[in-house]
Design a protein around this motif. Sequence first.
Motif, PDB file in Angstrom:
ATOM      1  N   MET A   1       0.815  -1.214   0.000  1.00  0.00           N
ATOM      2  CA  MET A   1       0.000   0.000   0.000  1.00  0.00           C
ATOM      3  C   MET A   1       0.855   1.272   0.000  1.00  0.00           C
ATOM      4  N   VAL A   2       2.028   1.169   0.627  1.00  0.00           N
ATOM      5  CA  VAL A   2       2.867   2.366   0.674  1.00  0.00           C
ATOM      6  C   VAL A   2       3.339   2.726  -0.734  1.00  0.00           C
ATOM      7  N   ASP A   3       3.724   1.704  -1.505  1.00  0.00           N
ATOM      8  CA  ASP A   3       4.117   1.964  -2.884  1.00  0.00           C
ATOM      9  C   ASP A   3       2.969   2.560  -3.683  1.00  0.00           C
ATOM     10  N   THR A   4       1.781   2.026  -3.444  1.00  0.00           N
ATOM     11  CA  THR A   4       0.602   2.562  -4.119  1.00  0.00           C
ATOM     12  C   THR A   4       0.461   4.059  -3.850  1.00  0.00           C
ATOM     13  N   VAL A   5       0.587   4.413  -2.567  1.00  0.00           N
ATOM     14  CA  VAL A   5       0.464   5.822  -2.195  1.00  0.00           C
ATOM     15  C   VAL A   5       1.518   6.655  -2.917  1.00  0.00           C
ATOM     16  N   LEU A   6       2.743   6.161  -2.898  1.00  0.00           N
ATOM     17  CA  LEU A   6       3.828   6.907  -3.543  1.00  0.00           C
ATOM     18  C   LEU A   6       3.564   7.108  -5.024  1.00  0.00           C
ATOM     19  N   ASN A   7       3.092   6.038  -5.671  1.00  0.00           N
ATOM     20  CA  ASN A   7       2.804   6.157  -7.099  1.00  0.00           C
ATOM     21  C   ASN A   7       1.690   7.156  -7.363  1.00  0.00           C
ATOM     22  N   MET A   8       0.660   7.082  -6.528  1.00  0.00           N
ATOM     23  CA  MET A   8      -0.465   8.002  -6.714  1.00  0.00           C
ATOM     24  C   MET A   8      -0.016   9.448  -6.585  1.00  0.00           C
ATOM     25  N   LEU A   9       0.762   9.699  -5.542  1.00  0.00           N
ATOM     26  CA  LEU A   9       1.216  11.072  -5.320  1.00  0.00           C
ATOM     27  C   LEU A   9       2.164  11.516  -6.434  1.00  0.00           C
ATOM     28  N   ASP A  10       2.977  10.567  -6.876  1.00  0.00           N
ATOM     29  CA  ASP A  10       3.935  10.876  -7.932  1.00  0.00           C
ATOM     30  C   ASP A  10       3.204  11.263  -9.214  1.00  0.00           C
ATOM     31  N   GLU A  11       2.184  10.486  -9.540  1.00  0.00           N
ATOM     32  CA  GLU A  11       1.397  10.770 -10.747  1.00  0.00           C
ATOM     33  C   GLU A  11       0.759  12.150 -10.698  1.00  0.00           C
ATOM     34  N   LYS A  12       0.427  12.569  -9.503  1.00  0.00           N
ATOM     35  CA  LYS A  12      -0.164  13.901  -9.361  1.00  0.00           C
ATOM     36  C   LYS A  12       0.905  14.981  -9.302  1.00  0.00           C
ATOM     37  N   GLY A  13       2.155  14.580  -9.420  1.00  0.00           N
ATOM     38  CA  GLY A  13       3.234  15.559  -9.387  1.00  0.00           C
ATOM     39  C   GLY A  13       3.452  16.160  -8.012  1.00  0.00           C
ATOM     40  N   LEU A  14       3.158  15.395  -6.979  1.00  0.00           N
ATOM     41  CA  LEU A  14       3.241  15.948  -5.625  1.00  0.00           C
ATOM     42  C   LEU A  14       4.477  15.465  -4.868  1.00  0.00           C
TER      43      LEU A  14
ATOM     44  N   LEU B   1      -4.853  12.301  -1.775  1.00  0.00           N
ATOM     45  CA  LEU B   1      -5.087  10.930  -2.249  1.00  0.00           C
ATOM     46  C   LEU B   1      -6.538  10.666  -2.634  1.00  0.00           C
ATOM     47  N   THR B   2      -7.466  11.419  -2.065  1.00  0.00           N
ATOM     48  CA  THR B   2      -8.883  11.104  -2.309  1.00  0.00           C
ATOM     49  C   THR B   2      -9.614  12.257  -2.971  1.00  0.00           C
ATOM     50  N   GLU B   3      -8.890  13.185  -3.535  1.00  0.00           N
ATOM     51  CA  GLU B   3      -9.510  14.331  -4.195  1.00  0.00           C
ATOM     52  C   GLU B   3     -10.448  15.069  -3.251  1.00  0.00           C
ATOM     53  N   GLY B   4     -10.110  15.099  -1.992  1.00  0.00           N
ATOM     54  CA  GLY B   4     -10.937  15.816  -1.024  1.00  0.00           C
ATOM     55  C   GLY B   4     -12.227  15.108  -0.674  1.00  0.00           C
TER      56      GLY B   4
ATOM     57  N   LYS C   1      13.189  12.628  -0.294  1.00  0.00           N
ATOM     58  CA  LYS C   1      11.945  12.564  -1.045  1.00  0.00           C
ATOM     59  C   LYS C   1      10.833  13.237  -0.233  1.00  0.00           C
ATOM     60  N   LEU C   2      10.262  14.293  -0.812  1.00  0.00           N
ATOM     61  CA  LEU C   2       9.290  15.096  -0.068  1.00  0.00           C
ATOM     62  C   LEU C   2       7.912  15.092  -0.726  1.00  0.00           C
ATOM     63  N   PHE C   3       6.896  15.140   0.119  1.00  0.00           N
ATOM     64  CA  PHE C   3       5.515  15.280  -0.347  1.00  0.00           C
ATOM     65  C   PHE C   3       5.146  16.758  -0.280  1.00  0.00           C
ATOM     66  N   ARG C   4       4.563  17.257  -1.347  1.00  0.00           N
ATOM     67  CA  ARG C   4       4.249  18.672  -1.443  1.00  0.00           C
ATOM     68  C   ARG C   4       2.999  19.000  -0.616  1.00  0.00           C
ATOM     69  N   SER C   5       3.097  18.813   0.697  1.00  0.00           N
ATOM     70  CA  SER C   5       1.903  19.009   1.527  1.00  0.00           C
ATOM     71  C   SER C   5       1.539  20.488   1.673  1.00  0.00           C
ATOM     72  N   THR C   6       2.488  21.371   1.355  1.00  0.00           N
ATOM     73  CA  THR C   6       2.154  22.811   1.422  1.00  0.00           C
ATOM     74  C   THR C   6       1.047  23.175   0.432  1.00  0.00           C
ATOM     75  N   SER C   7       0.896  22.382  -0.624  1.00  0.00           N
ATOM     76  CA  SER C   7      -0.192  22.647  -1.567  1.00  0.00           C
ATOM     77  C   SER C   7      -1.547  22.382  -0.951  1.00  0.00           C
TER      78      SER C   7
END
Length: 585
Positions: free
Chosen positions: A271-284, A372-375, A307-313
């Motif tokens: 699941m962690v890889d899934t999350v990473l891929n999802m965020l990566d695809e969104k350019g985050l 991850l869930t489009e809000g 490796k950082l997640f763009r959580s400031t967005s």
Amino acid sequence: MNIYNYFNSFIKAEIKELQLKDKLPLDSIIDGISVDPPRQINHGDLACNAAMVLAKKVKLDPISIAKLISKRIITHSDVEKVDIAGPGFLNITLKKNVWHDQLRNVLKAGEKFGDSEIGKGKSINVEYVSANPTGPLHVGHARGAVFGDVLSSLLEKTGYEVTREYYINDAGAQIDILARSLYRRYCEKLGQESYEKPEGFYPGEYLIDLADKLVIKDKKHWLDKPESEWLPELSRYTVDEMMKLIRKDLSDLGIEQSTFISEKSIVERGMVDTVLNMLDEKGLIYTGVLEPPKGMKPESWEERPQKLFRSTSFGDDIDRPLKKSDDSWTYFASDLAYHLDKYKRGFTNLINVWGADHGGYIKRVQAGINALTEGNVNLDIKLCQLVRLLENGEAAKMSKRAGTYVTISELVDYVGRDVVRFIMLTRKNDAQLDFDIIKAQEQSRDNPVFYVQYAHARSYSVERMAKDAFNAQSFDYKNLQKCDLSLLNGSDELALIKLIALWPRIVEMASEAQEPHRIAFYLNELASSFHSLWSKVREDESFRFVVTDNLELTQARLALVCGLRTVISSGLNILGVEPLEELRG
RNA sequence: GCGCCCGUAGCUCAGCUGGAUAGAGCGUCGGCCUUCUAAGCCGAAUGUCGCAGGUUCGAAUCCUGCCGGGCGCGCCA
């Protein structure tokens, strides 16, 4: 539906009528209109702010709007009179029989009185405790545990379908340390001390006990074996055993969660890889270097790209790392995976109950779940502040089993489950709580648990006396439902009925605010009101509940007492505290 | 430095998501036991709702800025 909501809808409907008849402009705003119990007794039974709210947008003065509306309200058959007061309040006085009917409703509905449907058809996931499986639970966990459990019950009372969940953090480095600590104890048992205490060693006695079990189970099997051989097996074993301990602690508190999710299994399912891929695809996701926090001495700080997640967005203050320097996932990364898992299991309403020391973590998780869930997910995080254990005002020191802290089972052994549960709710969740284990056992006004239980027990006392004075059958619920409640017309009796009738509103508001402590406060008030009425007889004989030459009056008064009891008992049940019929043995 | 929480009677805290004269317990003082359990009740005194602005018919409550306290701030979870 409670009467406040009922009249709220009624008044709004009447206002719409007025709009249709051109007495009021169509675009006037109805949203902020509320119907509340007034603070002052001489302000009637219901107070409505409609005229003032409407006056805001319409260029009319509140008083004349109030006059218009009051003419409509007075037509309702339950309404005795309507006063216009202050800046434009509508003060509504209801006919007495409305309150008598409310009491009759309590007797008919029993503990269902106060049930609400505001959450009907909605499911919600409440995650609480989720302590690391590294030892028994302590007092701090108890607060979150009780809070989460009672909040869940409260939500159920108002129609939600609630899942009570526990997240097992069984994957991190601390689990290895735990297993090594156990291994050390195991070696000690077998007379070998050559295996050094690991860094961060867990000193609690519970690991000595567990080592005993392990020796009995596996004999000398693990002795002199390399870590690579025993670590995976002992990690699993220790976590399983710790979870048994924890579940025992929780069950001592009367808490049983239905769902336990393992971090390890989340990780192993990818699941962690899934999350990473999802965020990566969104350019985050990007690789970057974080600034050291200002104001802190960055002694061992070294700048490093990670490796950082763009959580400031999504409203966070800084972007958050997903990988550690050894290339393993941060806790944050697997926590995102876990929250995504909740979403994939069909939950869009999530509540997490955390200790206040995790406050700094809220924004990033909310940012992550939004990304991850489009809000689509609404994640509420409830923080529970520290509990300070006191013994007659002094800091308590009664710890033995866990080494450094007081465990839940010690606390429950000492004061009892019901006391722990109730006291934990005598403060708002985000305020610090002093828990005095001496005072919590006193049978006095100081102890809210006792005070509420005493009121409940007194209701049984009255019932016993009534049954002695007349024949018992006259006082069973069926007969009480039918009795003439209009005999209850003293101002104290009516005030108590009104307080009882407030219960459904208390439940709904506590549920909407997600604040279970309101139930405890209300019960205290209700108990106080009853104790007060009880004592009136000292000044005036006519306040006696049991009037030996008047069955009808005694029935009516017992109906009141039973209504009160029903609400107290129903409140205590939400708190998970057992209502007592008698206090002295 | 930044973020979150908190600041209400001498003490511990409520305050119904913007309503009317800000409440309760403890403590202090003064009352009530030939009792429907006094394990309780009643009465009195006590306030710059941290400070200063703003929003509006109306602010303890919402916004802004200060002051004071707590928690947190990469490679812990």
